[in-house]
Write a protein that holds these residues in place. Structure first.
Motif, short mmCIF file in Angstrom:
data_model
loop_
_atom_site.label_atom_id
_atom_site.label_comp_id
_atom_site.label_asym_id
_atom_site.label_seq_id
_atom_site.Cartn_x
_atom_site.Cartn_y
_atom_site.Cartn_z
N ASP A 1 13.66 11.27 -8.41
CA ASP A 1 14.71 11.42 -9.45
C ASP A 1 15.55 12.62 -9.11
O ASP A 1 14.66 13.31 -8.29
CB ASP A 1 13.85 11.66 -11.00
CG ASP A 1 14.67 12.20 -11.91
OD1 ASP A 1 15.58 11.97 -11.87
OD2 ASP A 1 14.12 13.06 -12.58
N LYS B 1 16.99 15.87 -10.61
CA LYS B 1 16.91 16.47 -11.81
C LYS B 1 18.36 17.30 -11.88
O LYS B 1 18.69 17.65 -13.30
CB LYS B 1 15.93 17.22 -11.98
CG LYS B 1 14.53 16.54 -12.29
CD LYS B 1 13.75 16.73 -13.47
CE LYS B 1 12.82 15.91 -13.89
NZ LYS B 1 11.87 15.66 -12.85
N GLY C 1 18.30 15.85 -17.75
CA GLY C 1 17.37 14.56 -17.73
C GLY C 1 17.21 13.82 -16.53
O GLY C 1 16.18 13.17 -16.49
N TYR D 1 3.26 9.36 -16.64
CA TYR D 1 4.40 9.43 -15.38
C TYR D 1 3.89 10.80 -14.92
O TYR D 1 4.00 11.61 -15.73
CB TYR D 1 5.70 9.60 -16.36
CG TYR D 1 6.76 10.15 -15.79
CD1 TYR D 1 6.63 11.51 -14.99
CD2 TYR D 1 8.02 9.79 -15.86
CE1 TYR D 1 7.82 12.04 -14.58
CE2 TYR D 1 9.37 10.53 -15.65
CZ TYR D 1 9.14 11.64 -14.77
OH TYR D 1 10.17 12.05 -14.41
N ASN E 1 4.47 12.98 -18.17
CA ASN E 1 5.27 12.62 -19.27
C ASN E 1 4.27 11.40 -19.87
O ASN E 1 3.72 10.78 -19.23
CB ASN E 1 6.72 12.01 -18.82
CG ASN E 1 7.36 13.36 -18.64
OD1 ASN E 1 7.46 14.29 -19.31
ND2 ASN E 1 8.26 13.25 -17.65
N ARG F 1 5.48 8.28 -21.06
CA ARG F 1 6.56 7.01 -21.23
C ARG F 1 7.06 7.10 -19.81
O ARG F 1 6.90 7.65 -18.76
CB ARG F 1 7.73 7.47 -22.00
CG ARG F 1 8.12 8.85 -21.49
CD ARG F 1 9.32 9.72 -22.08
NE ARG F 1 9.64 10.93 -21.57
CZ ARG F 1 9.99 11.10 -20.60
NH1 ARG F 1 10.68 10.42 -19.86
NH2 ARG F 1 10.36 12.37 -20.18
N GLY G 1 10.03 7.25 -17.17
CA GLY G 1 10.99 7.95 -16.67
C GLY G 1 12.40 7.47 -17.00
O GLY G 1 12.53 6.12 -16.62
N ASP G 2 13.33 8.30 -17.13
CA ASP G 2 14.68 7.91 -17.23
C ASP G 2 15.39 8.71 -16.21
O ASP G 2 15.72 9.97 -16.75
CB ASP G 2 15.21 7.93 -18.70
CG ASP G 2 16.52 7.37 -18.90
OD1 ASP G 2 17.25 7.24 -17.81
OD2 ASP G 2 16.91 7.05 -20.19
N PRO G 3 16.11 8.37 -15.23
CA PRO G 3 16.20 6.97 -14.62
C PRO G 3 15.32 6.28 -13.81
O PRO G 3 15.51 5.38 -12.93
CB PRO G 3 17.78 7.49 -13.81
CG PRO G 3 17.48 8.47 -13.35
CD PRO G 3 16.69 9.29 -14.20
N GLU G 4 14.03 6.78 -13.57
CA GLU G 4 13.01 6.26 -12.79
C GLU G 4 12.87 4.84 -13.26
O GLU G 4 12.81 3.75 -12.28
CB GLU G 4 11.91 7.08 -12.84
CG GLU G 4 11.71 8.47 -12.18
CD GLU G 4 12.02 9.55 -12.97
OE1 GLU G 4 12.79 9.33 -14.03
OE2 GLU G 4 11.45 10.63 -12.73
N1 GLY Z 1 13.71 11.45 -15.23
C1 GLY Z 1 12.85 12.51 -16.00
C2 GLY Z 1 12.28 11.96 -17.17
O1 GLY Z 1 12.63 10.93 -17.72
O2 GLY Z 1 11.78 12.99 -17.64
#
Ligand code: GLY
Ligand code: AMP
Length: 429
Positions: free
Chosen positions: A205, A207, A219, A262, A278, A280, A282-285
């Protein structure tokens, strides 16, 4: 089966496309880009109805906030099959102090740290660390509560502004102070059924807001998978040292964790270190990881939710790159309401999906910006180089006033792959 996805971002759009290969999908609250029919003929719809009111064989909860707030507990109490931890497990992300405490208990390699609600003690601890210094809000701050700095003065000022409540309100009234670690970062997402874990393909990712990892933390401005430097052996090492001991520590605390774990990792000269967990995708993973899972994703997620994880998802040999398009002013004060052009044309580039995040339809039916991260342009291709070129070719089709994006997503990885560091199938050890 009918699957309900909770959320409205690019991660949930990617989940909807992946799950609609084998299930009808309904997303709450969703976004304007999601509704439609999948290539396989399953439907994707959006609704304002709450997850509790929807009839679904599986509920997948995307963002951290509803998990921390106990949505998974409420749905389970109503007899639903849910992918996502209860409030007890979600505390890993809801409180960084709790997470570090569990990591220490499980002997997971992580940065040296202290937890403080008193500025004098926090400053004294900063003085014991060699620098760079890291100051984190204990509570949720949408990826923006972390300062990494070479300046002791800046670290001290940050402690003050967090603890006073000025910077992040209640989320900052406790801080975690850490030693800064050097290395390259990697995200490893694993599925957990309460007892067993299976890894998903690793991703990287981006950041920071600007090219060359300059600017503030966001994010996430883009991602790619596979990661040439992260091969199967490293994934196994992280599972052994960081993920399995964590799940065991959670079980000892009576926490039956069914969802995504995560691990945000720093690959240091001394081996991988966990920066954070985390609870959940990841966003954008997720946007780049999900298209690389060859198995029936609905089935695998349902297994984890039911506590019967049997499938070890196979990473496919394709590669994926996602470039995030953000509003001017992101992450502090994104400008919204701008009309977005070119999304349809971008989607015609082979292998490209334009994933919506912060979009809305205005009164005249125009697609407009409605948040910080607006779109994710994701390309899937045979190799990283092609995926990267296609993602940027599609990005060039899209425009709105103030559109902001990084030009260097996956650039170094393409060079590494070209030098034979790895193949798309997983990489050298
Ligand atoms: N890409 C980082 C996150 O989802 O926390
Ligand atoms: P976190 O939300 O804890 O993952 O922190 C966000 C970002 O801050 C990470 O992705 C890293 O880039 C950076 N970071 C966090 N902790 C550290 C650390 N101990 N050393 C260096 N960088 C860090």
């Amino acid at each position: 089966m009918r699957v309900c996805i909770v959320g409205s971002g690019g991660r949930e759009h990617a989940l909807a496309l992946a799950l609609a290969k084998s299930a009808d999908v309904v997303v709450t609250p969703g976004n304007p880009g999601m509704a439609g029919t999948s290539r396989e003929g399953f439907t994707i719809s959006v609704t304002d109805a709450a997850a509790e009111e929807l009839d679904a064989g599986l509920v997948v909860i995307g963002p951290e906030q509803p998990l921390v707030d106990g949505l998974a507990d409420r749905l389970r109490a109503a007899g639903r099959l849910v992918l996502g931890p209860g409030a007890d497990g979600a505390r890993l992300e809801g409180s960084k102090a709790f997470m570090k405490q569990v990591l220490a208990e499980a002997k997971v390699p992580t940065a040296r740290f202290g937890v403080f609600d008193d500025a004098v003690e926090a400053r004294a601890f900063l003085g014991e660390l060699p620098g760079p210094w890291v100051v984190k809000t204990d509570g949720l701050a949408a990826g923006k509560g972390v300062l990494v700095t070479d300046s002791m003065a800046e670290a001290e000022a940050d402690v003050e502004s967090k603890l006073s409540g000025a910077a992040f309100g209640e989320a900052g009234r406790t801080v975690v102070v850490e030693e800064g670690l050097a290395g390259t970062e990697c995200s490893l997402l694993a599925l957990c059924d309460g007892r067993n874990v299976v890894p998903l393909p690793p991703a990287r990712d981006f950041k920071r807001l600007a090219d060359g990892d300059e600017g503030p933390n966001t994010g996430g401005m883009g991602a790619y998978s596979p990661v040439p430097a992260v091969g199967d052996r490293l994934v196994d090492q992280v599972l052994d040292q960081a993920v399995e001991p964590l799940v065991a520590a959670l079980r000892r605390r009576g926490i039956d964790y069914r969802g995504v774990l995560y691990a945000g990792l720093m690959l240091t000269a001394d081996g991988p270190r966990v920066l954070e967990y985390n609870v959940r995708f990841g966003d954008p993973e997720a946007q780049v990881v999900l298209p690389r899972v060859d198995d029936d994703l609905t089935g695998v997620l349902a297994e984890a939710a039911a506590g019967r994880l049997r499938t070890d998802p196979r990473p496919s040999t394709v590669a994926s790159v996602c470039v995030v398009l953000a509003s001017k002013g992101y992450p502090t004060s994104p400008r919204t309401g701008e009309v977005i052009d070119g999304v349809e044309k971008a989607g015609e580039v082979p292998g490209v999906d334009v994933l919506h995040a912060g979009t809305a339809l205005d009164g005249r039916g125009h697609l407009v910006t409605a948040g910080g991260r607006v779109l994710g342009v994701r390309a899937v291709a045979a190799d990283l180089d092609t995926a990267r070129r296609r993602a940027y070719e599609a990005t060039a089709c899209i425009d709105w006033p103030g559109m902001t994006w990084r030009r260097d997503i996956a650039e170094a990885a393409v060079l590494e792959a070209g030098m034979g560091v790895s193949s798309a199938s997983g990489g050298a050890p």
